[in-house]
Write a protein that holds these residues in place. Structure first.
Motif, mmCIF file in Angstrom:
data_model
loop_
_atom_site.group_PDB
_atom_site.id
_atom_site.type_symbol
_atom_site.label_atom_id
_atom_site.label_comp_id
_atom_site.label_asym_id
_atom_site.label_seq_id
_atom_site.Cartn_x
_atom_site.Cartn_y
_atom_site.Cartn_z
ATOM 1 N N PHE A 131 0.831 -1.195 0.000
ATOM 2 C CA PHE A 131 0.000 0.000 0.000
ATOM 3 C C PHE A 131 0.868 1.248 0.000
ATOM 4 O O PHE A 131 0.606 2.198 -0.743
ATOM 5 N N ILE A 134 2.302 1.964 -3.629
ATOM 6 C CA ILE A 134 1.349 2.493 -4.618
ATOM 7 C C ILE A 134 0.849 3.861 -4.162
ATOM 8 O O ILE A 134 0.576 4.746 -4.978
ATOM 9 N N ASN A 135 0.787 4.058 -2.852
ATOM 10 C CA ASN A 135 0.341 5.357 -2.356
ATOM 11 C C ASN A 135 1.372 6.451 -2.635
ATOM 12 O O ASN A 135 1.004 7.592 -2.921
ATOM 13 N N PHE A 138 0.751 7.330 -6.123
ATOM 14 C CA PHE A 138 -0.479 8.126 -6.164
ATOM 15 C C PHE A 138 -0.220 9.585 -5.785
ATOM 16 O O PHE A 138 -0.677 10.514 -6.457
ATOM 17 N N ARG A 139 0.527 9.790 -4.701
ATOM 18 C CA ARG A 139 0.752 11.169 -4.221
ATOM 19 C C ARG A 139 1.539 11.993 -5.223
ATOM 20 O O ARG A 139 1.320 13.204 -5.354
ATOM 21 N N ILE A 142 -1.030 12.743 -8.162
ATOM 22 C CA ILE A 142 -2.150 13.640 -7.832
ATOM 23 C C ILE A 142 -1.682 15.093 -7.777
ATOM 24 O O ILE A 142 -2.487 16.007 -7.970
ATOM 25 N N PHE A 177 -7.904 5.764 -12.078
ATOM 26 C CA PHE A 177 -9.170 6.075 -11.410
ATOM 27 C C PHE A 177 -8.993 7.222 -10.422
ATOM 28 O O PHE A 177 -9.823 8.125 -10.337
ATOM 29 N N SER A 178 -7.915 7.178 -9.667
ATOM 30 C CA SER A 178 -7.754 8.145 -8.569
ATOM 31 C C SER A 178 -7.060 9.437 -8.966
ATOM 32 O O SER A 178 -7.152 10.425 -8.243
ATOM 33 N N THR A 179 -6.342 9.444 -10.082
ATOM 34 C CA THR A 179 -5.586 10.658 -10.436
ATOM 35 C C THR A 179 -5.905 11.160 -11.838
ATOM 36 O O THR A 179 -5.413 12.225 -12.220
ATOM 37 N N LYS B 156 -11.966 8.003 -4.520
ATOM 38 C CA LYS B 156 -10.680 8.090 -5.206
ATOM 39 C C LYS B 156 -9.540 8.168 -4.206
ATOM 40 O O LYS B 156 -8.487 7.589 -4.401
ATOM 41 N N PHE B 157 -9.753 8.937 -3.157
ATOM 42 C CA PHE B 157 -8.721 9.033 -2.123
ATOM 43 C C PHE B 157 -9.338 9.446 -0.805
ATOM 44 O O PHE B 157 -10.445 9.982 -0.764
ATOM 45 N N PHE B 158 -8.656 9.152 0.280
ATOM 46 C CA PHE B 158 -9.031 9.677 1.585
ATOM 47 C C PHE B 158 -7.862 10.515 2.083
ATOM 48 O O PHE B 158 -6.748 10.440 1.560
ATOM 49 N N ARG B 160 -5.338 11.773 5.010
ATOM 50 C CA ARG B 160 -4.718 11.661 6.328
ATOM 51 C C ARG B 160 -3.950 12.955 6.546
ATOM 52 O O ARG B 160 -3.670 13.696 5.597
ATOM 53 N N PRO B 164 -2.877 12.925 1.093
ATOM 54 C CA PRO B 164 -3.960 12.109 0.544
ATOM 55 C C PRO B 164 -3.490 10.667 0.347
ATOM 56 O O PRO B 164 -2.298 10.418 0.143
ATOM 57 N N CYS B 165 -4.423 9.736 0.425
ATOM 58 C CA CYS B 165 -4.106 8.310 0.280
ATOM 59 C C CYS B 165 -5.083 7.676 -0.698
ATOM 60 O O CYS B 165 -6.295 7.891 -0.614
ATOM 61 N N ILE B 166 -4.559 6.848 -1.578
ATOM 62 C CA ILE B 166 -5.377 6.157 -2.574
ATOM 63 C C ILE B 166 -6.394 5.270 -1.847
ATOM 64 O O ILE B 166 -6.068 4.597 -0.861
ATOM 65 N N ASP B 167 -7.637 5.306 -2.310
ATOM 66 C CA ASP B 167 -8.723 4.668 -1.549
ATOM 67 C C ASP B 167 -9.296 3.459 -2.292
ATOM 68 O O ASP B 167 -8.891 3.128 -3.411
#
Lengths: 269, 269
Positions: A131, A134-135, A138-139, A142, A177-179, B156-158, B160, B164-167
């Motif tokens: 996690f 991949i996070n 993601f950061r 984004i 999906f998220s970015t 998409k994310f939450f 913290r 931000p963190c991929i959700d």
């Protein structure tokens, strides 16, 4: 098949590796597929052959060594994998990648600036996937105005001896999906990547057959580029492939059978 | 705002929790958002309030206890989270879920048959997330004739405190990419889930305002169900929300400001 002698010349072979030459086992060398070693020897003697793989976890040297340990005499210089191609792409396009890849392929990125990244390169699944990793990707995405994800292959799953495994294409879909990032696949089935194989053979696409276990990435991708695509019933092959919207130029039980059939036909298909 | 006294009555409040009452910190209780405790006390005294969260990592009891430790007096029986709603859905639909969820919510699934699963329930990100766990879910889905994934939220994310963190929505997209599964979200912004909040308040949607930090899940979702949606500039709020295709009925700097503004207007908006 009947009438195949009217086929077109086959001057060169591109072979997928995993699922065609050998089957992979987690944290081991895996097992050779019956007679793939003989098929490779035969092609080196009687035709031209290069190995076009989406394998993203090992350097070309270690891919070749593993195959050699399994008795399959593939030469390192004939192996094509995404990591060095991606690294070259980064150099040519002045990209500063955040590397979400296996340690074994880091050497290809030596000398590339990875500070303040302007893209993410992803080729990690299995043991180094977490996690947190991949996070981190993601950061970075984004926060970019035009996020770019370069992925080493875009497969739905890969096959291990213990079963199918979710592959990097899925995690590319997750990051998209998220970015809302752009996803650039440098791996089969992208034309850019198949061109690496054509250039290595020094041939036009219509002279080449691609042999693979993945109907969409190997067979469909090759056909889109003007090559012929051969499906083998090894590796990740599943019976439901035969209901899917890609029709191979030939389906064979294994690499050896495909090679023998084409050779017996005077290298025509 | 001017002329708001012509607004419609607000008889009840649905409040998102994370990013509205408190901000989360990995492996800690997090930090209360300024004056959210006062806002909650005020709503318990002067209106009706329920808490509609997509929090998937803790039982309602532990969600309420955490808030109480932060000085925010939320009653356990007023907390709605996806896990017990999903469990009830499995019971009513005779589903045998494979549970890809946090240990703390397993209690809700007590007594539900999880042998030979006919769906996957996913609510795990962060510490319990691993390649092996998502791969186990993948293998179950890929072998189903009609694969069904129930997801606890589809974000998409939450947010913290560290970033931000991929959700879970991203991992639902990943599993859909690789298995072509149906994805059923039981969490905001699904109508089914908002109905849990309306039923808890015993009100019609037009009487209710939903206050959240997520423009799409909280504000857009509430509006689609006929409620009014209020965006707060806390939690995961980002300035670019104001360029997105959802227009909140009200945007406030924080929950307290939103509540005060509506109360000062005679509980109309």
């Amino acid at each position: 098949p009947k009438g195949m002698s009217n086929g077109r010349a086959v001057n060169g072979f591109l072979l997928d590796i995993t699922g065609v030459l050998y089957n992979s086992i987690y944290k081991s060398d895996g097992v050779a597929i019956a007679k793939s070693a003989e098929a490779v020897d035969f092609l080196y003697q009687h035709s031209k052959v290069k190995f076009l793989s989406n394998a993203k976890g090992n350097s070309n040297r270690n891919v070749a060594r593993r195959l050699q340990r399994l008795g399959i005499n593939v030469r390192e210089e004939d192996v094509i994998t995404p990591a060095p191609v991606v690294a070259q792409y980064c150099r040519e396009n002045k990209l500063r990648p955040h590397l979400f890849v296996r340690d074994d392929v880091l050497e290809y990125f030596d000398g590339i600036d990875t500070s303040s990244p302007n893209c993410v390169v992803m080729g990690e699944v299995e043991e180094g996937f977490s996690f947190d990793r991949i996070n981190r990707a993601f950061r970075i995405l984004i926060d970019m105005p035009k996020p770019l994800l370069i992925t080493m292959g875009n497969g739905k799953f890969f096959q291990r001896v213990d079963g199918p495994c979710i592959d990097v294409g899925a995690f590319a879909a997750a990051l998209k999906f998220s970015t809302n990032c752009e996803v650039l696949n440098i791996g089969k089935p992208s034309r850019f990547y198949f061109e690496q194989g054509m250039n290595a053979l020094g041939m036009k696409p219509e002279e080449i057959v691609m042999v693979g276990d993945d109907l969409m990435s190997d067979v469909g991708g090759a056909q889109t580029c003007g090559m012929r695509g051969i499906q083998v019933r090894t590796g990740k092959w599943r019976p439901d492939f035969e209901k899917m919207p890609v029709t191979p130029d030939l389906t064979a039980d294994c690499l050896y059978d495909a090679v023998k059939l084409i050779a017996d036909n005077g290298f025509r298909l």
